[in-house]
Design a protein around this motif. Structure first.
Motif, PDB file in Angstrom:
ATOM      1  N   UNK A  60       0.760  -1.162   0.201  1.00  0.00           N
ATOM      2  CA  UNK A  60       0.128  -0.134  -0.118  1.00  0.00           C
ATOM      3  C   UNK A  60       1.027   1.245  -0.129  1.00  0.00           C
ATOM      4  N   UNK A  61       0.605   2.178  -0.777  1.00  0.00           N
ATOM      5  CA  UNK A  61       1.427   3.402  -0.958  1.00  0.00           C
ATOM      6  C   UNK A  61       1.408   4.270   0.442  1.00  0.00           C
ATOM      7  N   UNK A  62       2.493   4.663   0.903  1.00  0.00           N
ATOM      8  CA  UNK A  62       2.908   5.725   1.974  1.00  0.00           C
ATOM      9  C   UNK A  62       4.154   6.236   1.922  1.00  0.00           C
ATOM     10  N   UNK A  63       4.105   7.494   2.588  1.00  0.00           N
ATOM     11  CA  UNK A  63       5.441   8.048   2.631  1.00  0.00           C
ATOM     12  C   UNK A  63       6.785   7.401   2.844  1.00  0.00           C
ATOM     13  N   UNK A  64       7.555   7.579   1.958  1.00  0.00           N
ATOM     14  CA  UNK A  64       9.038   7.119   1.764  1.00  0.00           C
ATOM     15  C   UNK A  64       9.822   7.928   2.497  1.00  0.00           C
ATOM     16  N   UNK A  65      10.053   8.154   3.793  1.00  0.00           N
ATOM     17  CA  UNK A  65      11.089   9.078   4.576  1.00  0.00           C
ATOM     18  C   UNK A  65      12.317   8.421   4.890  1.00  0.00           C
ATOM     19  N   UNK A  66      13.244   9.315   5.079  1.00  0.00           N
ATOM     20  CA  UNK A  66      14.556   8.955   5.497  1.00  0.00           C
ATOM     21  C   UNK A  66      14.686   9.020   6.812  1.00  0.00           C
ATOM     22  N   UNK A  67      15.571   8.047   7.646  1.00  0.00           N
ATOM     23  CA  UNK A  67      15.824   8.076   8.970  1.00  0.00           C
ATOM     24  C   UNK A  67      17.106   9.241   9.054  1.00  0.00           C
ATOM     25  N   UNK A  68      17.695   9.172  10.123  1.00  0.00           N
ATOM     26  CA  UNK A  68      18.604  10.013  10.746  1.00  0.00           C
ATOM     27  C   UNK A  68      19.887  10.014   9.848  1.00  0.00           C
ATOM     28  N   UNK A  69      20.208   8.591   9.166  1.00  0.00           N
ATOM     29  CA  UNK A  69      21.143   8.533   8.450  1.00  0.00           C
ATOM     30  C   UNK A  69      21.060   8.813   6.810  1.00  0.00           C
ATOM     31  N   UNK A  70      19.966   9.394   6.535  1.00  0.00           N
ATOM     32  CA  UNK A  70      19.462   9.608   5.257  1.00  0.00           C
ATOM     33  C   UNK A  70      19.121   8.326   4.451  1.00  0.00           C
ATOM     34  N   UNK A  71      19.017   7.205   5.175  1.00  0.00           N
ATOM     35  CA  UNK A  71      18.577   6.064   4.715  1.00  0.00           C
ATOM     36  C   UNK A  71      17.064   5.773   4.339  1.00  0.00           C
ATOM     37  N   UNK A  72      16.557   5.624   3.210  1.00  0.00           N
ATOM     38  CA  UNK A  72      15.043   5.475   3.179  1.00  0.00           C
ATOM     39  C   UNK A  72      14.405   4.197   3.809  1.00  0.00           C
ATOM     40  N   UNK A  73      13.266   4.594   4.816  1.00  0.00           N
ATOM     41  CA  UNK A  73      12.800   3.672   5.579  1.00  0.00           C
ATOM     42  C   UNK A  73      11.710   2.972   4.596  1.00  0.00           C
ATOM     43  N   UNK A  74      12.119   1.754   4.358  1.00  0.00           N
ATOM     44  CA  UNK A  74      11.307   0.897   3.339  1.00  0.00           C
ATOM     45  C   UNK A  74      10.256   0.407   4.278  1.00  0.00           C
ATOM     46  N   UNK A  75       8.902   0.234   3.840  1.00  0.00           N
ATOM     47  CA  UNK A  75       8.068  -0.594   4.502  1.00  0.00           C
ATOM     48  C   UNK A  75       8.406  -1.771   4.976  1.00  0.00           C
ATOM     49  N   UNK A  76       7.926  -2.164   6.075  1.00  0.00           N
ATOM     50  CA  UNK A  76       8.071  -3.402   6.830  1.00  0.00           C
ATOM     51  C   UNK A  76       8.218  -4.707   5.800  1.00  0.00           C
ATOM     52  N   UNK A  77       9.109  -5.295   5.979  1.00  0.00           N
ATOM     53  CA  UNK A  77       9.182  -6.655   5.127  1.00  0.00           C
ATOM     54  C   UNK A  77       9.825  -6.429   3.701  1.00  0.00           C
ATOM     55  N   UNK A  78      10.160  -5.133   3.708  1.00  0.00           N
ATOM     56  CA  UNK A  78      10.617  -4.908   2.220  1.00  0.00           C
ATOM     57  C   UNK A  78      12.143  -4.182   2.263  1.00  0.00           C
ATOM     58  N   UNK A  79      12.845  -4.194   1.224  1.00  0.00           N
ATOM     59  CA  UNK A  79      14.027  -3.461   1.128  1.00  0.00           C
ATOM     60  C   UNK A  79      14.397  -2.955  -0.423  1.00  0.00           C
ATOM     61  N   UNK A  80      15.248  -2.158  -0.318  1.00  0.00           N
ATOM     62  CA  UNK A  80      15.456  -1.369  -1.737  1.00  0.00           C
ATOM     63  C   UNK A  80      16.473  -0.415  -1.957  1.00  0.00           C
ATOM     64  N   UNK A  81      16.453   0.100  -3.169  1.00  0.00           N
ATOM     65  CA  UNK A  81      17.726   1.136  -3.555  1.00  0.00           C
ATOM     66  C   UNK A  81      17.320   2.130  -4.516  1.00  0.00           C
ATOM     67  N   UNK A  82      17.656   3.266  -4.398  1.00  0.00           N
ATOM     68  CA  UNK A  82      17.338   4.322  -5.257  1.00  0.00           C
ATOM     69  C   UNK A  82      18.696   4.822  -5.939  1.00  0.00           C
ATOM     70  N   UNK A  83      18.414   5.164  -7.238  1.00  0.00           N
ATOM     71  CA  UNK A  83      19.728   5.837  -7.766  1.00  0.00           C
ATOM     72  C   UNK A  83      19.195   6.780  -8.823  1.00  0.00           C
TER      73      UNK A  83
END
Length: 211
Positions: A60-83
């Protein structure tokens, strides 16, 4: 192009024209409010690609925010990468039950200058040439391979890397192995190396790793 470098368990979406000026969730927009216009366009396209890729996983769509280390907080159970680079952006996502980590990178294919000495060891450069890569772009491939490894490594280990901490061994024209050679650094869930793939295509170098 990146989807050809990754297994079928990883969903890849590349930015189309409308994604660069598309929708941002208010919380996402707030996080990038002070950025320059070019950075906002890249961020917007990256989030659009990530939402589209996650939707293909059934998330389900949700905001994809970054944590304190600027790493995207992917939804629970998922992982990802952006370039993203000049004129190109993509996101790759997967279920963690199938892929522990993923890292993707895209770079404009232009000859590197003196920074080659900081990025690559003589052995890495020689190995790339021996594997059949064009000598003018061996450093670009090694740089992109190290970037893709870092994007997989950091969210798991939470450790910054120097270029010299990672060794890239080009196996052939399209595959490489990334090894964490600084033994004082933490591993990735018990792993200190992983395989990756790369491609030179339409003026860009693309690289991807999965764990």
């Amino acid at each position: 192009m990146l989807h050809t470098l990754l297994p079928c368990d990883v969903v890849v979406v590349e930015a189309e024209d409308g994604m660069w000026e598309g929708y941002l969730h208010p919380d996402e927009a707030t996080s990038i409010a002070r950025a320059f216009p070019g950075r906002r366009r890249e961020f917007t396209a990256g989030r659009a690609c990530a939402r589209a890729a996650l939707a293909r996983l059934g998330v389900t769509p949700r905001p994809l925010l970054c944590d304190a280390d600027r790493v995207p907080q992917w939804p629970p159970g998922t992982t990802g990468s952006i370039t993203h680079c000049d004129g190109y952006c993509a996101a790759a996502v997967a279920w963690q039950a199938k892929v522990r980590g993923v890292g993707i990178d895209a770079e404009v294919l232009t000859p590197l200058g003196k920074e080659v000495e900081l990025i690559c060891s003589p052995a890495e450069l020689q190995g790339g040439v021996q594997a059949g890569l064009p000598a003018a772009f061996v450093a670009n491939v090694i740089f992109s391979a190290k970037e893709s490894f870092y994007k997989c490594y950091y969210p798991l280990a939470r450790q910054f890397l120097e270029f010299s901490d990672v060794e890239i061994i080009v196996i052939d024209d399209g595959c490489f192995e990334a090894r964490l050679v600084n033994h004082s650094l933490p591993d990735m869930l018990g792993f200190r190396h992983c395989r990756g793939r790369f491609a030179l295509h339409q003026g860009h170098v693309f690289a991807a790793v999965v764990l």
